[in-house]
Write a protein that holds these residues in place. Sequence first.
Motif, PDB file in Angstrom:
ATOM      1  N   THR A  70       0.820  -1.180  -0.086  1.00 57.36           N
ATOM      2  CA  THR A  70      -0.098  -0.056  -0.033  1.00 57.36           C
ATOM      3  C   THR A  70       0.841   1.168  -0.053  1.00 57.36           C
ATOM      4  O   THR A  70       0.654   2.308  -0.758  1.00 57.36           O
ATOM      5  CB  THR A  70      -0.974   0.091   1.163  1.00 57.36           C
ATOM      6  OG1 THR A  70      -1.750  -1.197   1.142  1.00 57.36           O
ATOM      7  CG2 THR A  70      -1.737   1.315   1.122  1.00 57.36           C
TER       8      THR A  70
ATOM      9  N   PHE B 206       1.012   4.189  -2.853  1.00 51.55           N
ATOM     10  CA  PHE B 206       0.919   5.610  -2.642  1.00 51.55           C
ATOM     11  C   PHE B 206       2.147   6.423  -2.907  1.00 51.55           C
ATOM     12  O   PHE B 206       1.882   7.529  -3.408  1.00 51.55           O
ATOM     13  CB  PHE B 206       0.346   5.916  -1.423  1.00 51.55           C
ATOM     14  CG  PHE B 206      -0.904   5.625  -0.851  1.00 51.55           C
ATOM     15  CD1 PHE B 206      -2.085   6.511  -1.346  1.00 51.55           C
ATOM     16  CD2 PHE B 206      -1.560   4.363  -0.149  1.00 51.55           C
ATOM     17  CE1 PHE B 206      -3.344   6.360  -1.106  1.00 51.55           C
ATOM     18  CE2 PHE B 206      -2.776   4.515   0.206  1.00 51.55           C
ATOM     19  CZ  PHE B 206      -3.751   5.347  -0.526  1.00 51.55           C
TER      20      PHE B 206
ATOM     21  N   TRP C 193     -21.323   7.368  -3.883  1.00 52.23           N
ATOM     22  CA  TRP C 193     -20.379   8.286  -3.382  1.00 52.23           C
ATOM     23  C   TRP C 193     -19.433   9.048  -4.523  1.00 52.23           C
ATOM     24  O   TRP C 193     -19.098  10.124  -4.639  1.00 52.23           O
ATOM     25  CB  TRP C 193     -18.993   7.558  -2.695  1.00 52.23           C
ATOM     26  CG  TRP C 193     -18.126   8.395  -1.809  1.00 52.23           C
ATOM     27  CD1 TRP C 193     -16.666   8.304  -2.318  1.00 52.23           C
ATOM     28  CD2 TRP C 193     -18.268   9.352  -0.938  1.00 52.23           C
ATOM     29  NE1 TRP C 193     -16.151   9.119  -1.400  1.00 52.23           N
ATOM     30  CE2 TRP C 193     -17.000   9.840  -0.784  1.00 52.23           C
ATOM     31  CE3 TRP C 193     -19.424   9.590  -0.318  1.00 52.23           C
ATOM     32  CZ2 TRP C 193     -16.850  10.684   0.413  1.00 52.23           C
ATOM     33  CZ3 TRP C 193     -19.345  10.621   0.853  1.00 52.23           C
ATOM     34  CH2 TRP C 193     -17.818  11.178   1.027  1.00 52.23           C
TER      35      TRP C 193
ATOM     36  N   ILE D  63      -8.483  14.286  -2.172  1.00 56.55           N
ATOM     37  CA  ILE D  63      -7.742  13.536  -1.187  1.00 56.55           C
ATOM     38  C   ILE D  63      -8.722  12.778  -0.266  1.00 56.55           C
ATOM     39  O   ILE D  63      -8.778  11.527   0.053  1.00 56.55           O
ATOM     40  CB  ILE D  63      -6.384  13.843  -0.498  1.00 56.55           C
ATOM     41  CG1 ILE D  63      -5.344  14.363  -1.777  1.00 56.55           C
ATOM     42  CG2 ILE D  63      -5.808  12.964   0.344  1.00 56.55           C
ATOM     43  CD1 ILE D  63      -4.014  14.886  -1.314  1.00 56.55           C
ATOM     44  N   VAL D  64      -9.316  13.862   0.495  1.00 61.17           N
ATOM     45  CA  VAL D  64     -10.246  13.226   1.533  1.00 61.17           C
ATOM     46  C   VAL D  64     -11.441  12.451   1.056  1.00 61.17           C
ATOM     47  O   VAL D  64     -11.897  11.525   1.383  1.00 61.17           O
ATOM     48  CB  VAL D  64     -10.996  14.611   2.316  1.00 61.17           C
ATOM     49  CG1 VAL D  64     -12.125  14.359   3.060  1.00 61.17           C
ATOM     50  CG2 VAL D  64      -9.808  15.564   2.779  1.00 61.17           C
TER      51      VAL D  64
ATOM     52  N   GLY E  92     -11.385  10.651  -1.760  1.00 61.62           N
ATOM     53  CA  GLY E  92     -10.757   9.209  -1.815  1.00 61.62           C
ATOM     54  C   GLY E  92     -10.580   8.462  -0.817  1.00 61.62           C
ATOM     55  O   GLY E  92     -10.784   7.167  -0.825  1.00 61.62           O
ATOM     56  N   LEU E  93     -10.031   9.055   0.242  1.00 61.99           N
ATOM     57  CA  LEU E  93      -9.663   8.203   1.467  1.00 61.99           C
ATOM     58  C   LEU E  93     -10.942   7.787   2.013  1.00 61.99           C
ATOM     59  O   LEU E  93     -11.026   6.590   2.507  1.00 61.99           O
ATOM     60  CB  LEU E  93      -9.078   9.181   2.548  1.00 61.99           C
ATOM     61  CG  LEU E  93      -7.579   9.304   2.052  1.00 61.99           C
ATOM     62  CD1 LEU E  93      -6.786  10.405   3.227  1.00 61.99           C
ATOM     63  CD2 LEU E  93      -6.748   8.232   1.933  1.00 61.99           C
ATOM     64  N   ILE E  94     -12.189   8.572   2.212  1.00 69.29           N
ATOM     65  CA  ILE E  94     -13.379   7.989   2.701  1.00 69.29           C
ATOM     66  C   ILE E  94     -13.924   6.973   1.774  1.00 69.29           C
ATOM     67  O   ILE E  94     -14.563   6.071   2.023  1.00 69.29           O
ATOM     68  CB  ILE E  94     -14.183   9.384   2.587  1.00 69.29           C
ATOM     69  CG1 ILE E  94     -13.939  10.527   3.782  1.00 69.29           C
ATOM     70  CG2 ILE E  94     -15.647   9.047   3.041  1.00 69.29           C
ATOM     71  CD1 ILE E  94     -14.708  11.833   3.789  1.00 69.29           C
TER      72      ILE E  94
ATOM     73  N   LEU F 243     -12.309   4.844   0.079  1.00 74.54           N
ATOM     74  CA  LEU F 243     -11.494   3.700   0.481  1.00 74.54           C
ATOM     75  C   LEU F 243     -11.952   3.072   1.577  1.00 74.54           C
ATOM     76  O   LEU F 243     -12.159   1.859   1.763  1.00 74.54           O
ATOM     77  CB  LEU F 243      -9.960   3.928   0.460  1.00 74.54           C
ATOM     78  CG  LEU F 243      -9.179   3.102   0.837  1.00 74.54           C
ATOM     79  CD1 LEU F 243      -8.981   1.732  -0.039  1.00 74.54           C
ATOM     80  CD2 LEU F 243      -7.796   3.409   1.066  1.00 74.54           C
ATOM     81  N   ALA F 244     -12.104   4.012   2.727  1.00 72.17           N
ATOM     82  CA  ALA F 244     -12.684   3.461   3.863  1.00 72.17           C
ATOM     83  C   ALA F 244     -14.081   2.596   3.807  1.00 72.17           C
ATOM     84  O   ALA F 244     -14.321   1.684   4.286  1.00 72.17           O
ATOM     85  CB  ALA F 244     -12.930   4.334   4.907  1.00 72.17           C
TER      86      ALA F 244
ATOM     87  N   ASP G   1     -15.262   1.424   1.055  1.00 69.45           N
ATOM     88  CA  ASP G   1     -15.176   0.109   0.424  1.00 69.45           C
ATOM     89  C   ASP G   1     -14.561  -1.099   1.393  1.00 69.45           C
ATOM     90  O   ASP G   1     -15.102  -2.184   0.975  1.00 69.45           O
ATOM     91  CB  ASP G   1     -14.255   0.295  -0.895  1.00 69.45           C
ATOM     92  CG  ASP G   1     -14.059  -0.871  -1.857  1.00 69.45           C
ATOM     93  OD1 ASP G   1     -14.930  -1.244  -2.640  1.00 69.45           O
ATOM     94  OD2 ASP G   1     -12.934  -1.457  -1.681  1.00 69.45           O
ATOM     95  N   ARG G   2     -13.444  -0.615   1.868  1.00 70.40           N
ATOM     96  CA  ARG G   2     -12.894  -1.876   2.827  1.00 70.40           C
ATOM     97  C   ARG G   2     -13.918  -2.038   3.905  1.00 70.40           C
ATOM     98  O   ARG G   2     -13.838  -3.406   4.253  1.00 70.40           O
ATOM     99  CB  ARG G   2     -11.683  -1.095   3.463  1.00 70.40           C
ATOM    100  CG  ARG G   2     -10.544  -0.884   2.494  1.00 70.40           C
ATOM    101  CD  ARG G   2     -10.030  -2.202   1.985  1.00 70.40           C
ATOM    102  NE  ARG G   2      -8.844  -2.237   0.966  1.00 70.40           N
ATOM    103  CZ  ARG G   2      -8.978  -2.009  -0.277  1.00 70.40           C
ATOM    104  NH1 ARG G   2     -10.206  -2.377  -0.667  1.00 70.40           N
ATOM    105  NH2 ARG G   2      -7.847  -1.957  -0.827  1.00 70.40           N
TER     106      ARG G   2
END
Length: 294
Positions: free
Chosen positions: A41, A45, A235, A271-272, A274-276, A278-279, A281-282
Motif C-alpha cells: 500500500t 501511494f 459516493w 484526497i479526503v 478518495g480516503l473516505i 477507500l474506507a 469500500d474496505r
Amino acid sequence: MSTTALSSSDAAATPPPPRPAASPPRLPGRLRGAIAAVAATLAGFGLLLALWGLAGLMSVDRSIPDQPRQLLPGPAETLPVLGSMLADPFYDNGPNDKGIGLQAVQSLVRVFQGWSIGLLIAVPLGLLLGASPLVRRVFEPVVQTLRPVSPLAWFPLGLAVMQSGPEATVFVIVVTSLWPTLINTMYGVMSLPDDYRNVARVFRFSRRQYVAKVLLPYALPHILTGLRLSMGIAWLVIVAAEMLAGGTGLGYFIWDAYNAGSLTRVLAAIIVIGLIGLALDRSFDLVARKVGQS
C-alpha cells in the motif's frame, strides 16, 4: 587387543559434529501478510505521489517568458494545506465557511439516505425479478433502459419536483445507486440450483419461508456485492450533484475552492474524498468476508 584400544582412544578423541546454526525466528504467517500488505500500500501511494509531483512539474505555463507558473500544485504545496484542513475539520464560521469535516458529514448523510432508500427498493424488486420469469420479461427491458442514464440527467427532474437542492441530490443517489443491487440480487436468485427449490417443496415451505430460508441466504453474497457497487456509485455521484445543488457538502466545497482560485484546497478535498471512499469500500469488503466465513 592394542588395535582395539587404539581405535577406542581415537574415537574418544574425535570431536562431535558441529550443531546446525539455529535459524532466526520467523514471524507468524498472518503478521507477515499484514506487513506485506502495508508495504504494498505504501509503495502504491508513493508511486502516486511521484507521478503527481511529476505532473505538477510538467504543468508549467510559459506564456510569460520571465515568469513561468506551475498550473497544477504538487504534493509539496497540497499536503500542508490538507494538514491545516484536518487540524480543525469541524469549524463553522457561517454558511460559506465550514470545515472539511462538516462538509464530509453532510455528504455522507445524503449518501446513506439515498443508498438506504435504493436498497429498500432494489432488494425486493431484484428478488421478484429473479424468482418470476414473467415479471422479469416485463420489467428487465425497463431496468436496462433506465440503468445507463447519466446520474446528472436526473438532477433537473428531482429539482423540479422537490424544489430543494439537497433533496434532489438524495433523489439522484437513489435512482443511480439502486441498479447494481437490483441486478446482482436478480442474478443471484436466478442462479439458485434446482435442488434448493426441490428441498423447499419437500418441506412444504410457505412463500415467506422460501424467501427467508432459501432465496435470501443463497443470494446474500450477490446482494452484498451489489450493495458495495451501489455505495461506490453513490459516493461517486454525490460530488457532482452537490456541485449543482450548492449549499453544503464536499462537492460544494470543491466548487467553492475552485471559484476562489485555490487548487490546493481542491486537491486536498479530492484526497479526503478518495480516503473516505477507500474506507467505505474496505468496510463492505470486511462485511462480505465475515458473511462468507459464517
